[in-house]
Design a protein around this motif. Structure first.
Motif: not given
Length: 93
Positions: A65-71, A76-80
């Motif tokens: 679940k933490n890996m999904i949060k990192v993903c 989001e950073q790439r999208s920004q």
């Protein structure tokens, strides 16, 4: 992607994953990205990507679940960044 399932938690660059799974190993690995997108969006397989590469996230564990949060943060950073680039291009026309 049985390969990723069998190697949960190990990260692979797109080029390395393509080579290990029989996809063309071109610089962009478009076919690999399309296959991963289908597995995620159509099949529901939790294959994630981060700056470290691709991996299978075991959603039954806290680590997965933490890996999904990192993903999510990575995407989001790439999208920004893409939104900033779009704004810059729009400013040119």
């Amino acid at each position: 992607f049985m390969f990723l399932l069998e190697n949960k938690g190990k990260f692979y660059t797109s080029k390395r994953l393509a080579a290990l799974t029989g996809f063309p190993t071109k610089e962009s690995c478009v076919e690999l990205r399309k296959a991963i997108t289908e597995l995620l969006e159509l099949e529901g397989f939790p294959i994630i990507s981060t700056a470290n590469g691709y991996t299978y996230a075991d959603i039954m564990t806290e680590a997965g679940k933490n890996m999904i949060k990192v993903c999510i943060t990575h995407l989001e950073q790439r999208s920004q960044g893409l939104h900033r680039r779009i704004a810059a291009y729009r400013g040119m026309i």
